[in-house]
Design a protein around this motif. Structure first.
Motif, PDB file in Angstrom:
ATOM      1  N   SER A  43       9.537   2.467 -14.232  1.00 17.19           N
ATOM      2  CA  SER A  43       8.087   2.330 -14.162  1.00 17.19           C
ATOM      3  C   SER A  43       7.694   1.788 -12.792  1.00 17.19           C
ATOM      4  O   SER A  43       8.373   0.943 -12.221  1.00 17.19           O
ATOM      5  N   VAL A  44       6.586   2.313 -12.271  1.00 12.45           N
ATOM      6  CA  VAL A  44       6.134   1.968 -10.920  1.00 12.45           C
ATOM      7  C   VAL A  44       4.712   1.437 -10.994  1.00 12.45           C
ATOM      8  O   VAL A  44       3.830   2.090 -11.550  1.00 12.45           O
ATOM      9  N   THR A  45       4.489   0.270 -10.418  1.00 11.52           N
ATOM     10  CA  THR A  45       3.154  -0.312 -10.291  1.00 11.52           C
ATOM     11  C   THR A  45       2.649  -0.007  -8.887  1.00 11.52           C
ATOM     12  O   THR A  45       3.335  -0.278  -7.905  1.00 11.52           O
ATOM     13  N   ILE A  46       1.444   0.546  -8.797  1.00 13.22           N
ATOM     14  CA  ILE A  46       0.889   0.953  -7.506  1.00 13.22           C
ATOM     15  C   ILE A  46      -0.233  -0.003  -7.127  1.00 13.22           C
ATOM     16  O   ILE A  46      -1.076  -0.353  -7.956  1.00 13.22           O
ATOM     17  N   THR A  47      -0.256  -0.412  -5.861  1.00 22.16           N
ATOM     18  CA  THR A  47      -1.285  -1.335  -5.387  1.00 22.16           C
ATOM     19  C   THR A  47      -2.668  -0.688  -5.484  1.00 22.16           C
ATOM     20  O   THR A  47      -2.789   0.534  -5.407  1.00 22.16           O
ATOM     21  N   PRO A  48      -3.720  -1.494  -5.630  1.00 20.17           N
ATOM     22  CA  PRO A  48      -5.086  -0.946  -5.701  1.00 20.17           C
ATOM     23  C   PRO A  48      -5.477  -0.231  -4.404  1.00 20.17           C
ATOM     24  O   PRO A  48      -4.979  -0.546  -3.323  1.00 20.17           O
ATOM     25  N   ALA A  49      -6.392   0.704  -4.534  1.00 22.45           N
ATOM     26  CA  ALA A  49      -6.831   1.509  -3.392  1.00 22.45           C
ATOM     27  C   ALA A  49      -7.959   0.817  -2.636  1.00 22.45           C
ATOM     28  O   ALA A  49      -8.761   0.088  -3.211  1.00 22.45           O
ATOM     29  N   VAL A  62      -0.377   7.873 -10.148  1.00 25.20           N
ATOM     30  CA  VAL A  62      -0.384   7.227 -11.471  1.00 25.20           C
ATOM     31  C   VAL A  62      -0.175   8.277 -12.555  1.00 25.20           C
ATOM     32  O   VAL A  62       0.622   8.083 -13.479  1.00 25.20           O
ATOM     33  N   LEU A  63      -0.860   9.411 -12.445  1.00 20.54           N
ATOM     34  CA  LEU A  63      -0.676  10.478 -13.425  1.00 20.54           C
ATOM     35  C   LEU A  63       0.746  11.022 -13.381  1.00 20.54           C
ATOM     36  O   LEU A  63       1.347  11.306 -14.417  1.00 20.54           O
ATOM     37  N   GLY A  64       1.296  11.154 -12.186  1.00 21.20           N
ATOM     38  CA  GLY A  64       2.652  11.675 -12.034  1.00 21.20           C
ATOM     39  C   GLY A  64       3.724  10.732 -12.554  1.00 21.20           C
ATOM     40  O   GLY A  64       4.795  11.157 -12.968  1.00 21.20           O
ATOM     41  N   PHE A  65       3.437   9.427 -12.529  1.00 19.50           N
ATOM     42  CA  PHE A  65       4.410   8.438 -13.007  1.00 19.50           C
ATOM     43  C   PHE A  65       4.213   8.113 -14.478  1.00 19.50           C
ATOM     44  O   PHE A  65       4.829   7.194 -15.003  1.00 19.50           O
ATOM     45  N   ARG A 158       5.452  11.404  -4.417  1.00 22.91           N
ATOM     46  CA  ARG A 158       6.057  11.376  -5.752  1.00 22.91           C
ATOM     47  C   ARG A 158       7.468  11.963  -5.708  1.00 22.91           C
ATOM     48  O   ARG A 158       8.393  11.433  -6.323  1.00 22.91           O
ATOM     49  N   ALA A 159       7.669  13.043  -4.973  1.00 20.97           N
ATOM     50  CA  ALA A 159       8.997  13.650  -4.846  1.00 20.97           C
ATOM     51  C   ALA A 159       9.957  12.713  -4.125  1.00 20.97           C
ATOM     52  O   ALA A 159      11.134  12.584  -4.521  1.00 20.97           O
TER      53      ALA A 159
END
Length: 167
Positions: A43-49, A62-65, A158-159
């Motif tokens: 699982s990957v947490t992504i920083t806010p934009a 987010v959709l890809g993960f 993502r790749a």
């Protein structure tokens, strides 16, 4: 009418062929493309934009993960920028009538437990657009080109991340 029989083409040979076919199918399995994920938490947490274009890239990631993760095993620090450059001068005042937008994403993937950098890099994508004479149409064309390039950059990132986590 011409016909012939192959010796041994009775029910025994059909049973043997069916058994061999089932044996071959038993070896088929569904596995992840980039290695085994059994017992692993990817699982990957992504920083806010911080910008609209960065939000488009973040949403695609987010959709890809597999959805938003609060406490992921990995943390992705993402920074996205966008630029627009004219390509073809034209018109009465030699204004640019076509352009290229470039979206660049710089990222650092870290392990949440150790803080160690797993993968870092930078990816970019271009999208071409026409610049019509109407101002609203120009702005709309710029936004759509940024969105196309942002989705492409997200696919690249993502790749990269999928390949790094498969090791």
């Amino acid at each position: 009418m011409l016909s012939f029989e192959v010796p041994g083409s009775g029910w025994k040979s059909r049973v043997l062929a069916a058994t061999l076919g089932l044996g071959l199918l038993a070896g088929c399995q569904a596995q992840p493309l980039y290695g085994s994920m059994a017992g692993q938490n990817h699982s990957v947490t992504i920083t806010p934009a911080d910008s609209r274009v960065e939000q488009v890239v973040r949403n695609e990631l987010v959709l890809g993960f597999g959805g938003e993760q609060q406490d992921g095993a990995y943390s992705l620090n993402l920074s996205v920028s966008s630029s627009l450059s004219g390509l073809l001068p034209g018109g009465l005042d030699n204004e640019f009538s076509a352009a290229r937008t470039t979206v660049t994403a710089t990222y650092v993937l870290k392990s949440a437990s150790t803080g160690e950098t797993v993968k870092s890099g930078s990816r970019y994508a271009d999208a071409q657009l026409d610049l019509p004479s109407q101002n609203f149409a120009q702005e709309r064309a710029k936004l759509e080109a940024e969105d196309r390039a942002a989705r492409q950059v997200a696919a690249f990132v993502r790749a990269d991340i999928a390949a790094a986590l498969a090791r």
